[in-house]
Design a protein around this motif. Structure first.
Motif, mmCIF file in Angstrom:
data_model
loop_
_atom_site.group_PDB
_atom_site.id
_atom_site.type_symbol
_atom_site.label_atom_id
_atom_site.label_comp_id
_atom_site.label_asym_id
_atom_site.label_seq_id
_atom_site.Cartn_x
_atom_site.Cartn_y
_atom_site.Cartn_z
ATOM 1 N N ASP A 51 0.828 -1.208 0.000
ATOM 2 C CA ASP A 51 0.000 0.000 0.000
ATOM 3 C C ASP A 51 0.861 1.255 0.000
ATOM 4 N N ALA A 52 1.944 1.221 0.808
ATOM 5 C CA ALA A 52 2.822 2.387 0.882
ATOM 6 C C ALA A 52 3.508 2.646 -0.461
ATOM 7 N N LEU A 53 3.947 1.575 -1.134
ATOM 8 C CA LEU A 53 4.589 1.735 -2.435
ATOM 9 C C LEU A 53 3.595 2.271 -3.461
ATOM 10 N N ALA A 54 2.378 1.742 -3.448
ATOM 11 C CA ALA A 54 1.354 2.233 -4.379
ATOM 12 C C ALA A 54 1.058 3.709 -4.135
ATOM 13 N N ASP A 55 1.017 4.123 -2.852
ATOM 14 C CA ASP A 55 0.746 5.537 -2.520
ATOM 15 C C ASP A 55 1.847 6.459 -3.039
ATOM 16 N N ARG A 56 3.094 5.949 -3.054
ATOM 17 C CA ARG A 56 4.218 6.791 -3.483
ATOM 18 C C ARG A 56 4.264 7.007 -4.990
ATOM 19 N N ILE A 57 3.613 6.124 -5.739
ATOM 20 C CA ILE A 57 3.692 6.213 -7.199
ATOM 21 C C ILE A 57 2.949 7.451 -7.692
ATOM 22 N N ASP A 58 3.657 8.273 -8.412
ATOM 23 C CA ASP A 58 3.051 9.455 -9.038
ATOM 24 C C ASP A 58 2.682 9.072 -10.473
#
Length: 666
Positions: free
Chosen positions: A327-334
């Motif tokens: 979830d954290a990695l997905a949130d970081r994706i711009d």
């Protein structure tokens, strides 16, 4: 004591207070064997490359011989005296020696493991080379026969005017012989190519094993750390080492390396490298360690600018249950900064985001895709994107992309060309386009010698709405002219022909299999091939292939593989192989705490008529170590123990479970 009297060490009762149980067991059997040999230490040392002190330490259990020469020599002397032991006794003694070596000298035990693997690899390489030479001789013989027959044919042609009818009959006969020999040459050439591939793989395996052996033992016999040159905190370096060890069958050594990784110290930057690192740890059997690494990854340090690497890492984190990290990695994706020029990479990232629950990000990525600027003249990657858009619920964009696809530019001259398009178009509901593409396929003009592409096309046509076309394609195939490079390609084509309704073609192709040329080191492929042969009705071929499986090479730590192998051997009628594998399993030192797995194994042994082995395995189960977290699994194990008549074990397990407030059934 004279030189003629055998010098015996102190009995096992004197060593019990200071030797491990495994060493005691080895020393007891060694004492019996030494007494049977009837030779003194002095005489034995004089006749063999070993000193008296070393032999004495061996007999007292103070030192365990690493190599197998000492045991082999004692058994050879006993055989010379007319007291040769059975293979079962030899394997029992070898097993005791290895168990003692493992607890007494772990480092030398690893050396022995790698050395034994190397010996097996060298033998495999020599067998492959001998087989290749035999095929080369057969090929030369067939070519010589063709030359002789061609010469006879020429002489008959000269006699045409004298006796035309006789010449024609002779010519037809020789033409038939030449055709048969050409087909044999084609088959032998293919077998030779496979044999050379096996030789190359065996050579590569030997080199890898020699490199690993060189890491753990230098010339003087001094042992060193095999992983001292691996940067344990660098994902790419560890992944490369793990893949190398796993590929040559040294999963225990790979697991040892994986367990050294400190989850908090792994340096994370490149998403692709980290994904590969996690996958290699899983393949080595270190799932828990991989999960720990996944949960400790510093997501803020991961570069998020490359779509393909991000998709792979998201999939790895999801597969390992590291939901917070995913979830954290997905949130970081711009999404606006992601470079998505290639349809295939875009489709991978779309699916990965959707599977981790990042639907808003996936929808945003879908919104960024401009269907009108996608280059549809280069079809690579378009079919996965089409399916991904449809799965994401973006039907309008999927329909728009399908409308823009020009089926006239799709290559239909080769079997695999239209396959991804047929599957994608049928899946998204673009049936008219799919049917039009089917109409473009000219079976008579297509190259039908490529096995892999033919299998995929048959599956696509059969699974879609063109079963009639699939049947016509199957009937057009000449199974004697097909080129098959790998064993799994053979299996796929036989299954595809059978599923298309061409059972006669499938049976004929199965009859072409050269069992001696199959690489039986890849057990998963061999099991699938056995199932394929049985379903095609080639029972004799399946039985012959099953007999070639090396039971001693089956990895007993992988229960799913063991159960699948037992079932496949039973179906093929290879009862001797079934019995041998069952005995290995019943005697192996394998720690299994999961009651469901234990129950499956006992049930499988019972089903393959290995009742004695099932009871032996049941007798070795440590009831106190069985995990009873899930009551249903415990009940299943009790039922299995009752089935194999292990009543005391079943009762003990039920009593233990009842103490945990579980309703026992024994």
């Amino acid at each position: 004591m004279t030189d003629l009297e055998p010098a015996l060490p102190a009995g096992p009762h004197q060593l019990a207070c200071r030797l491990n149980p495994q060493v005691q067991a080895w020393v007891r059997e060694l004492e019996v064997l030494w007494a049977a040999v009837g030779m003194s230490i002095n005489r034995f040392a004089a006749a063999n490359p070993v000193d008296k002190g070393t032999v004495s330490r061996y007999l007292r259990g103070e030192r365990i011989p690493r190599d197998h020469w000492f045991l082999d020599r004692l058994l050879a002397i006993q055989a010379e005296k007319g007291k040769e032991v059975s293979q079962e006794v030899r394997e029992h003694l070898t097993g005791l020696q290895l168990e003692a070596l493992q607890v007494a000298h772990p480092a030398e035990y690893r050396v022995r493991q790698v050395s034994d693997e190397l010996e097996l690899a060298v033998v495999s390489q020599r067998e492959a080379e001998r087989y290749a030479r035999a095929l080369e001789e057969q090929l030369a013989e067939r070519q010589r026969q063709i030359a002789e027959l061609t010469e006879q044919q020429a002489r008959l042609r000269d006699a045409w005017n004298n006796d035309r009818a006789t010449w024609q009959a002779g010519k037809d006969r020789l033409d038939g012989l030449i055709t048969d020999l050409n087909q044999q040459i084609l088959a032998i050439t293919q077998d030779l190519a496979q044999a050379r591939q096996r030789t190359a793989r065996a050579e590569e395996r030997c080199q890898q094993l020699e490199e690993i052996l060189g890491r753990i033992e230098i010339g003087s016999g001094e042992l060193v750390d095999p992983f001292q040159d691996v940067d344990i905190n660098a994902p790419d370096a560890v992944a490369k080492a793990l893949e190398s060890l796993t590929n040559v069958g040294l999963r225990p050594l790979a697991l040892t390396l994986a367990q050294r990784v400190d989850p908090t110290a792994v340096v994370v930057r490149n998403a692709s490298n980290v994904a590969r690192f996690l996958k290699s740890m899983e393949q080595a059997g270190a799932q828990a360690q991989a999960r720990a690494v996944a949960e400790q990854i510093d997501i803020n340090a991961v570069h998020v600018g490359h779509s393909a690497g991000l998709a792979h890492l998201l999939n790895s984190l999801r597969g390992l249950g590291a939901k917070m990290q995913a979830d954290a990695l997905a949130d970081r994706i711009d999404i606006n900064a992601i470079d998505v020029p290639h349809p295939y990479e875009t489709s991978e990232l779309l699916v990965a985001l959707w599977q981790v629950g990042a639907k808003e990000k996936a929808d945003a990525l879908v919104d960024r895709i401009d269907i009108n600027i996608i280059d549809v003249t280069r079809p690579n990657g378009l079919s996965p994107l089409l399916v991904a858009l449809w799965r994401m619920g973006s039907k309008e964009k999927a329909d728009a992309l399908a409308d823009r696809i020009d089926i006239n530019i799709i290559d239909v001259t080769r079997p695999h060309g239209p396959v991804p398009w047929l599957v994608a178009l049928w899946q998204v509901g673009a049936e008219e386009k799919a049917d039009a593409l089917v109409d473009r396929i000219d079976i008579n003009a297509m190259d039908l010698t490529e096995s892999y592409g033919i299998a995929k096309l048959l599956d696509a046509l059969s699974g879609g709405g063109a079963r009639q076309k699939a049947c016509a394609l199957a009937e057009q195939i000449d199974v004697n002219a097909i080129t098959i490079r790998m064993d799994y390609e053979f299996e796929e084509l036989v299954n595809s022909l059978r599923q298309a309704g061409a059972k006669g073609q499938a049976r004929a192709l199965a009859g072409r299999l050269n069992v001696a040329a199959v690489d039986v080191t890849y057990l998963h492929t061999v099991i699938n091939l056995l199932d394929c042969l049985e379903k095609a009705g080639a029972h004799e071929k399946a039985r012959d292939l099953a007999k070639r499986i090396d039971i001693n090479a089956v990895d007993l730590t992988r229960m799913a593989s063991v159960l699948a192998t037992l079932g496949a051997l039973r179906k093929a009628g290879a009862q001797e192989q079934v019995s041998a594998l069952a005995w290995r399993m019943s005697r192996a030192t394998v720690d299994i705490a999961d009651p469901f797995t234990l129950a499956d194994l006992l049930d499988s042994l019972w089903k393959v008529d290995a009742q004695e082995q099932a009871r032996a395995l049941a007798g070795r189960i440590d009831i106190n170590a069985v995990d009873l977290t899930m009551s249903f699994h415990g009940e299943k194990l009790v039922d299995s123990l009752l089935q194999v008549n292990a009543l005391e074990k079943a009762r003990a397990l039920a009593e233990r479970a009842r103490s945990r407030c579980w309703s026992g059934r024994a």
